[in-house]
Motif scaffolding. Structure first.
Motif, PDB file in Angstrom:
ATOM      1  N   GLN A   1     -17.317  35.945  10.550  1.00  0.00           N
ATOM      2  CA  GLN A   1     -16.500  35.423  11.631  1.00  0.00           C
ATOM      3  C   GLN A   1     -17.169  34.200  12.236  1.00  0.00           C
ATOM      4  O   GLN A   1     -16.528  33.406  12.872  1.00  0.00           O
ATOM      5  N   ALA A   2     -18.465  34.105  12.051  1.00  0.00           N
ATOM      6  CA  ALA A   2     -19.266  33.007  12.562  1.00  0.00           C
ATOM      7  C   ALA A   2     -18.953  32.755  14.031  1.00  0.00           C
ATOM      8  O   ALA A   2     -18.300  33.542  14.691  1.00  0.00           O
TER       9      ALA A   2
ATOM     10  N   ALA B   1     -18.370  29.543  17.258  1.00  0.00           N
ATOM     11  CA  ALA B   1     -17.812  28.201  17.446  1.00  0.00           C
ATOM     12  C   ALA B   1     -18.805  27.130  17.031  1.00  0.00           C
ATOM     13  O   ALA B   1     -18.425  26.076  16.556  1.00  0.00           O
TER      14      ALA B   1
ATOM     15  N   GLY C   1     -16.600  28.884  11.868  1.00  0.00           N
ATOM     16  CA  GLY C   1     -16.206  30.151  11.273  1.00  0.00           C
ATOM     17  C   GLY C   1     -15.512  29.871   9.958  1.00  0.00           C
ATOM     18  O   GLY C   1     -14.376  29.468   9.929  1.00  0.00           O
TER      19      GLY C   1
ATOM     20  N   ALA D   1     -11.771  28.388  17.619  1.00  0.00           N
ATOM     21  CA  ALA D   1     -13.165  28.769  17.405  1.00  0.00           C
ATOM     22  C   ALA D   1     -13.566  29.899  18.359  1.00  0.00           C
ATOM     23  O   ALA D   1     -14.359  30.769  18.006  1.00  0.00           O
ATOM     24  N   LYS D   2     -12.987  29.896  19.567  1.00  0.00           N
ATOM     25  CA  LYS D   2     -13.292  30.974  20.509  1.00  0.00           C
ATOM     26  C   LYS D   2     -12.797  32.320  19.994  1.00  0.00           C
ATOM     27  O   LYS D   2     -13.310  33.364  20.377  1.00  0.00           O
TER      28      LYS D   2
ATOM     29  N   ASN E   1     -12.995  33.005  16.887  1.00  0.00           N
ATOM     30  CA  ASN E   1     -13.678  33.138  15.590  1.00  0.00           C
ATOM     31  C   ASN E   1     -12.698  33.033  14.429  1.00  0.00           C
ATOM     32  O   ASN E   1     -12.856  33.690  13.402  1.00  0.00           O
ATOM     33  N   ALA E   2     -11.685  32.221  14.603  1.00  0.00           N
ATOM     34  CA  ALA E   2     -10.709  32.035  13.524  1.00  0.00           C
ATOM     35  C   ALA E   2     -11.184  30.912  12.604  1.00  0.00           C
ATOM     36  O   ALA E   2     -11.744  29.924  13.060  1.00  0.00           O
ATOM     37  N   SER E   3     -10.973  31.075  11.305  1.00  0.00           N
ATOM     38  CA  SER E   3     -11.372  30.065  10.317  1.00  0.00           C
ATOM     39  C   SER E   3     -10.167  29.212   9.951  1.00  0.00           C
ATOM     40  O   SER E   3      -9.056  29.711   9.802  1.00  0.00           O
ATOM     41  N   LYS E   4     -10.428  27.917   9.755  1.00  0.00           N
ATOM     42  CA  LYS E   4      -9.341  26.982   9.446  1.00  0.00           C
ATOM     43  C   LYS E   4      -9.162  26.875   7.946  1.00  0.00           C
ATOM     44  O   LYS E   4     -10.143  26.776   7.200  1.00  0.00           O
TER      45      LYS E   4
END
Lengths: 603, 603
Positions: free
Chosen positions: A10-11, A13, A17, B73-74, B76-79
């Motif tokens: 999840q990494a 900010a 991530g 990012a807050k 923890n979502a990946s793009k």
């Protein structure tokens, strides 16, 4: 310094991530770079020739976009975003609707209006600029975008190297005189070279043909690679380099030794027909053993060279001989035969041909002997006395640009293309500006008749001089992967790496690894040392085995791998690895940042 | 400090080159925000409902994307970046191909394979995740993209507010239990609220219906705006807020005063038919003067309320009465008539209806008097004794969630939408994970029968619990423009402004303006004061008049305008203007950075 990393999957900010999908991909063995991109979780095929960029691939793509943005800024080019949907009507105006038809994705809306998915945006940008710009004072204009393009390829292949949906950077330039447009062209070419320099991968800049795009001056930027579909010809002595369509050669200087009839085994003939179907062309060339296996399945003859001699050659017909024989049988038409003889054949051969003193089939078998007398047979010799090279250029052929140079043929993949378009689009789409005549006095527009609608004795209206300049963003990802991959995995140049550095923690060293991560990621240094770039580092804190993570780091291709393992336990040292520079060194914590930086500047 | 700005049109790498097209756009007078966006050079229509983002618009769009990236990012979502092209085959599997057919852009490739341009990516992401994730340990997964979406709108309008090609952020979440999915849902909703907070524009969060998307829990994020196409109902006393489809109301408590037959002028009837075409529905409601002119052209009746009472209502037929009369004439079918009476009509009216003791047309005119006896007429009263509100909610209606609250109806535009999808897509597309049963003991998957293929007594396979969460990026640009524009021009919140500050030089003050620019753009301050954001400033050094530039700065809507003009000549003061905060103040050079910062934090 308080960076909390909950989980690498999840990494956070700060470290980004990126890793929700990658790690579960199976480890099937495969050698090519595309399968490595798939296995390592950079991308995934959605449909034939259509790909999803997964989080790792998306990071690579974003970095490449930033690199392009940086260099476009050097050209003072402004970024915009044109619509992906264009209309057939607009493409009909430019004359490209039919010429590109089979590669276009067409769509109808609910009102049956015909649209297409743009493979490139000359029509849209020209129409946009035509509707807003009026005066030469508003020029130069330089506009670019990085956006998805579409091409319904007959055979999509090699992953993102030839896909049907792809990301491309396209820059369009507008000037009011050809001189300025050419200056723009050379400026763009130089910026392209600086951009390619940053990748630190060898590349070729080749003279190219403009093809369907129109215009008169064009260069291609290539990576040499065995999966490339282009052939780039370069001289091993001088600077000459061109793509195959444009390349010139004096051919192989090894002339066949015998002065007698060379006979069947040594000579081959290729036959073509003119567009008016009255002229048959015999191209006679030496039969040599094919040494370059890579091109063995493709035609030996150089169609471009024959077209130079017979400009109205029709290359679209499958059966030129029978069509010409039919025309000749009618006798009413002025049918003729032209013989072209490659310079490597003995000089006597040409005389033998004219006198029909040869066992070789000058006439196609279908022409009756009784008819042959009625037909004209011509020998075309080069009036400038230069030698004729009818074969595709091969390794070892002579360079036509220097005295003793020999040419080299390399497979390569085209990644960038610069075109000087001139008025190819601005004229039909009426993108014109008003210019004072005094600014045009030495301008080619006056002499080439492009000057239109003189408004007064002081100013006149001219079509803008355009350039277009592309970089294949998706394709670059595939080509870089292909060029730098080794048996262990991928390898990224620093500017394109998803992360520059990965920290791999050994068993039971989670807290210590976080300390190493924080040392490398330290942003406070950036704030004090202006100009010193921050390091883009990630910590592999997934719940997987140490060995798996090390193999994965190699597969993903991080430029630098920092291992907190055995050496840490023994002497609080990090093991820094760089596969590309063949480095594996133990470094203490307080020296690791500087050491990693010293590696990155070389990558 | 040595920033050389050759020309604002071309700008430089630092200040960004944004301005090649904008300045030539004519100044036609126009009041709405979309025309201001076009006039000021943010965007341009390419085709019906399809727009080009010009350099200024592209900058706004990029800033919005950065804002979204920050908040994703807050989470923890990946793009990632999914393909724009999807296949009909995949959409058939999910069952959406037909339900969305008319709004999809369809295309065939050269092999006649049927594709579509995705309006949203549930199918693709579910299929991708299904092919890679196997175990509950790999969850949660949160993936998002910001990409172009396509919808072949019947009536594209209001520029980018309802266009056919548009940029959207879509986040997809995957959990293995409903509890976790709902926790994810609420986390996303909170992050959305923080993201909208940063725009510093009032917004509404409304309970919403999931509609075609599927799922059971949904919220919409709206800006109130007169050009909005949604109606948001909110209580002026309590916190209740919902979109029109979901909104509940006790209706207006003002019952018509008379107990006698209310007669034609005061009562209206709406007629509908059931899906089996045997039941005619009369909905009787008070005729009240339309006060809300904005909705005067739309139906007064609340179809959602009637559907709640008559679930098999068929709303697709244009002529329900004649269809029912035809069915009734056959007499073989069990035709019936149901009367629904709005609570605001006098209680005696219902009795009058049943007794046919009214001048109002209980039966449609086409039903012969002789037939009426054979037909059944039923009065439907609310069994729970709650009042019936058959009218669309209007200003002043009573809230059903508090004692004395009155409702307010606002036109609004939907900019964000959160959906808890449950297994709507994961079930048909077989996106399943293996979960130990002990983790599911209190899980709804067990009780709702979603549990499938128990693998052993220890673990079982369940479809993933999904969420999807959109933000309309293009639409946000149009909505913000619309919300903040005034008669002078646009107005941007700091986070979305193409530049935060423009420096406008007076005549003969080029060098002095550059000094002001350098003071505001000074990056060395950033390096020393960690956390202090840099100012995104641009210098208008175009060759145009001072007055033109001032008007243009207002039209473009930079949050802060710094003028180096009269006050500079008199006292070396900059004139700092902020239209939104109604500020116009002379500030000395050494105080300008701090003063501008103090304004920006409010914008």
């Amino acid at each position: 310094m308080a960076v909390t990393i909950v989980d690498f999957l999840q990494a956070n900010a700060f470290s980004g991530g990126h890793d929700s999908l990658r790690f579960i991909i199976s480890r099937a063995n495969s050698s090519n770079a595309h399968s490595k991109l798939v296995r390592a979780g950079f991308l995934r095929q959605a449909h034939s020739g259509i790909f999803h960029m997964l989080p790792l691939g998306q990071r690579v793509q974003s970095k490449l976009e930033l690199l392009i943005d940086k260099h476009m800024a050097k050209l003072n080019a402004s970024k915009l975003a044109l619509s992906s949907i264009s209309s057939e009507e607009l493409w009909r105006k430019s004359g490209r609707l039919n010429s590109s038809a089979s590669e276009l994705f067409h769509l109808l809306d609910r009102k049956e209006v015909a649209y297409l998915l743009s493979p490139t945006h000359e029509e849209e940008i020209t129409s946009l600029v035509a509707s807003t710009v009026r005066s030469y004072k508003e020029l130069p204009i330089r506009l670019y975008q990085i956006s998805r393009k579409y091409r319904d390829e007959l055979r999509p292949r090699h992953g993102v190297l030839r896909s049907r949906e792809f990301l491309m950077k396209d820059l369009y330039t507008f000037d009011y005189s050809e001189e300025q447009a050419l200056a723009t062209y050379h400026e763009v070419r130089q910026v392209y070279a600086r951009l390619f320099d940053e990748l630190k991968i060898p590349y070729l800049i080749a003279e190219a043909d403009s093809g369907d795009m129109g215009g008169s001056l064009s260069h291609e930027f290539h990576f040499p690679t065995s999966v490339g579909e282009d052939h780039i010809i370069s001289c091993m002595s001088c600077n000459y380099i061109a793509n195959e369509e444009m390349a010139e050669s004096l051919g192989c200087k090894d002339i066949l030794p015998t002065d007698s009839d060379p006979g069947y085994g040594q000579v081959k003939v290729w036959r073509g027909i003119s567009q008016d179907r009255n002229t048959l062309i015999n191209a006679w060339y030496p039969s040599t053993p094919i040494e370059d296996k890579m091109i063995s399945l493709e035609p030996e003859i150089n169609i471009h060279a024959i077209k130079t001699l017979v400009p109205d050659l029709d290359t679209t017909l499958d059966n030129p001989v029978s069509i010409w024989v039919e025309a000749a049988a009618q006798r009413s038409k002025e049918t003729q035969l032209i013989n072209l003889v490659d310079s490597r054949l003995p000089k006597s051969f040409a005389r033998q041909l004219l006198a029909h003193d040869t066992v070789l089939p000058v006439w196609p078998a279908a022409v009756a002997a009784s008819d042959q007398d009625h037909l004209v047979s011509v020998l075309s010799v080069d009036s400038t006395n230069q030698s004729l090279n009818l074969l595709r250029i091969r390794d070892g052929d002579s360079c036509s640009h220097c005295v003793d140079g020999r040419l080299k043929v390399q497979r390569a993949i085209e990644l960038g293309h610069t075109f000087h378009l001139g008025t190819r689009y601005s004229a039909p789409l009426k993108a014109v500006v008003s210019v004072p005549i005094k600014h045009l006095q030495h301008n080619s527009a006056l002499s080439t008749g492009e000057l239109r609608n003189p408004e007064s004795t002081h100013s006149c209206t001219v079509p803008m001089q355009m350039g277009c300049h592309g970089i294949g963003v998706s394709r670059m990802i595939g080509a870089v992967a292909d060029t730098l991959a080794d048996e262990k995995g991928l390898n990224w140049p620093r500017v394109m790496a998803p992360y520059e550095v990965v920290v791999v923690p050994g068993h039971g060293l989670a807290a210590e690894s976080l300390e190493v991560y924080d040392t490398l990621a330290d942003r406070s240094l950036l704030l004090n040392v202006a100009g010193s770039p921050n390091i883009d580092v990630v910590l592999d804190d997934r719940g997987l085995s140490f060995v798996w993570k090390l193999q994965d780091a190699d597969l993903v291709g991080y430029p630098v791998v920092v291992i907190v393992g055995k050496s840490w336990k023994v002497a609080r040292m990090c093991e820094v690895q760089c596969r590309r520079l063949k480095i594996r060194e133990d470094v203490p914590l307080d020296g690791v940042l500087e050491f990693v930086r010293s590696l990155l500047v070389q990558l």
